[in-house]
Scaffold this active site. Sequence first.
Site, PDB file in Angstrom:
ATOM      1  N   LYS A 279       0.774  -1.191  -0.185  1.00 56.99           N
ATOM      2  CA  LYS A 279      -0.185   0.199   0.011  1.00 56.99           C
ATOM      3  C   LYS A 279       0.794   1.248   0.053  1.00 56.99           C
ATOM      4  CE  LYS A 279      -2.213  -0.871   3.802  1.00 56.99           C
ATOM      5  NZ  LYS A 279      -1.828  -2.098   4.181  1.00 56.99           N
TER       6      LYS A 279
ATOM      7  N   ARG B 128      -9.656   2.124   9.264  1.00 57.21           N
ATOM      8  CA  ARG B 128      -8.994   0.640   9.793  1.00 57.21           C
ATOM      9  C   ARG B 128     -10.318  -0.090  10.516  1.00 57.21           C
ATOM     10  NH1 ARG B 128      -3.171   1.212   8.977  1.00 57.21           N
ATOM     11  NH2 ARG B 128      -2.425  -0.781   9.383  1.00 57.21           N
TER      12      ARG B 128
ATOM     13  N   ARG C 156      11.154  -7.211   4.541  1.00 56.18           N
ATOM     14  CA  ARG C 156      11.359  -5.835   4.806  1.00 56.18           C
ATOM     15  C   ARG C 156      12.067  -5.643   6.395  1.00 56.18           C
ATOM     16  NH1 ARG C 156       5.792  -2.236   4.907  1.00 56.18           N
ATOM     17  NH2 ARG C 156       5.710  -2.938   7.059  1.00 56.18           N
TER      18      ARG C 156
ATOM     19  N   ARG D  43      12.035  -2.011  10.570  1.00 56.31           N
ATOM     20  CA  ARG D  43      10.761  -1.623  11.312  1.00 56.31           C
ATOM     21  C   ARG D  43      10.569  -2.478  12.624  1.00 56.31           C
ATOM     22  NH1 ARG D  43       5.595  -0.283   7.798  1.00 56.31           N
ATOM     23  NH2 ARG D  43       4.481  -1.104   9.638  1.00 56.31           N
TER      24      ARG D  43
ATOM     25  N   ARG E 248      -0.611  -8.648  13.279  1.00 60.03           N
ATOM     26  CA  ARG E 248      -1.026  -7.475  12.232  1.00 60.03           C
ATOM     27  C   ARG E 248      -2.136  -8.199  11.380  1.00 60.03           C
ATOM     28  NH1 ARG E 248       4.390  -5.441  10.716  1.00 60.03           N
ATOM     29  NH2 ARG E 248       3.442  -3.977   9.420  1.00 60.03           N
TER      30      ARG E 248
HETATM   31  P1  AMP Z   1       0.986   0.711   8.751  1.00 61.80           P
HETATM   32  O1  AMP Z   1       2.237   1.316   8.584  1.00 61.80           O
HETATM   33  O2  AMP Z   1      -0.298   1.249   7.828  1.00 61.80           O
HETATM   34  O3  AMP Z   1       0.913  -0.834   8.419  1.00 61.80           O
HETATM   35  O4  AMP Z   1       0.428   1.014  10.374  1.00 61.80           O
HETATM   36  C1  AMP Z   1       1.500   0.572  11.165  1.00 61.80           C
HETATM   37  C2  AMP Z   1       0.702   0.674  12.629  1.00 61.80           C
HETATM   38  O5  AMP Z   1       0.352   1.858  12.835  1.00 61.80           O
HETATM   39  C3  AMP Z   1      -0.409  -0.297  12.819  1.00 61.80           C
HETATM   40  O6  AMP Z   1      -0.065  -1.670  12.977  1.00 61.80           O
HETATM   41  C4  AMP Z   1      -1.094   0.493  13.846  1.00 61.80           C
HETATM   42  O7  AMP Z   1      -0.724  -0.074  15.101  1.00 61.80           O
HETATM   43  C5  AMP Z   1      -1.038   1.646  13.729  1.00 61.80           C
HETATM   44  N1  AMP Z   1      -2.097   2.417  12.696  1.00 61.80           N
HETATM   45  C6  AMP Z   1      -2.129   2.934  11.480  1.00 61.80           C
HETATM   46  N2  AMP Z   1      -3.071   3.355  10.978  1.00 61.80           N
HETATM   47  C7  AMP Z   1      -4.043   3.170  11.864  1.00 61.80           C
HETATM   48  C8  AMP Z   1      -5.474   3.318  12.025  1.00 61.80           C
HETATM   49  N3  AMP Z   1      -6.174   3.782  11.095  1.00 61.80           N
HETATM   50  N4  AMP Z   1      -6.184   2.868  13.156  1.00 61.80           N
HETATM   51  C9  AMP Z   1      -5.514   2.402  14.211  1.00 61.80           C
HETATM   52  N5  AMP Z   1      -4.013   2.031  14.123  1.00 61.80           N
HETATM   53  C10 AMP Z   1      -3.416   2.487  13.107  1.00 61.80           C
END
Ligand code: AMP
Length: 202
Positions: free
Chosen positions: A13, A88, A127, A133, A144
Site C-alpha cells: 500500500k 481501519r 522488509r 521496522r 497484524r
Molecule cells: P501501517 O504502516 O499502515 O501498517 O501501520 C502501522 C501501525 O500503525 C499499525 O499496526 C497500527 O498500530 C498503527 N495504525 C496505522 N493506521 C491506523 C489506524 N487507521 N487505526 C489504528 N491504528 C493504526
Amino acid sequence: MRLLIMGPPGAGKGTQAKLIAEHYGIPAISTGDIFRAMKTADTPLAQQVRDIMNSGGYVSDEITNQIVAERLAEADCENGFLLDGYPRTPDQVDTLDAALADRGTPLDVVLSLRADEDAVVARLLKRAETEGRADDNEDTIRVRQQVYAEQTAPLLDVYSARGLLVEVDGLGEIAEVSGRVFAALDDARGGAGSAELIGAPS
Ligand code: AMP
C-alpha cells in the site's frame, strides 16, 4: 480525486500510495507514517503509540480519528487526497463519512490491493531485514494480519455495497502493479481524460 487504499499489511500500500499521489497530484496520507513519526517523541502519548504499534494492535479510534481530521483540514487536501491505512475500523469509517459529508466531498474510489497471506508475510519478513521496522518481526506480523482480517477486511464489504470498491492484484513488480492500479482508477473515474489528472502518460 479522493480515495482510500486498503489491503493487508505487506500488500504494498505504502509504495503504491506514493506512486498514485505523484501520478494524480494529490497528497498521500499514511496514518502508519504519522504514528511512526509521533512515536519517537518523549511524551506519554508517544509511549502509548509506541507500545500499541510494537504489539501489532491498533491505536485507539479517538486518537486516530483526531489526527486524520486535522490532516484532512490542511490546504493541500482541498483538491483531493489518498488515505493509506485509514479507515481501519467501523468507527473510523463512520467518522470519515461524517467529516466528508460535512464538507460535501464524498469519496470517489476505494482501492483494494489484494495479496495472499503467505506472500505478504514473506514480504514483511524481507522488509524487516532491509528496513528494520520495529513492528516487522514474525510474531507482530502474524498479529497484524489477524487484526487486519478481523477488524479491517470486513470494511471492504461496506465500500463494495456503496459501489466504490476497485480491486487490483497487488502481487508482482512495483511498476506492473502501479500500471494495473492507474488503469483501474482511470476506469473507475470514467476514463483518463479528466482535467484532474496530473502527470498522466500522454
Ligand atoms: P501501517 O504502516 O499502515 O501498517 O501501520 C502501522 C501501525 O500503525 C499499525 O499496526 C497500527 O498500530 C498503527 N495504525 C496505522 N493506521 C491506523 C489506524 N487507521 N487505526 C489504528 N491504528 C493504526
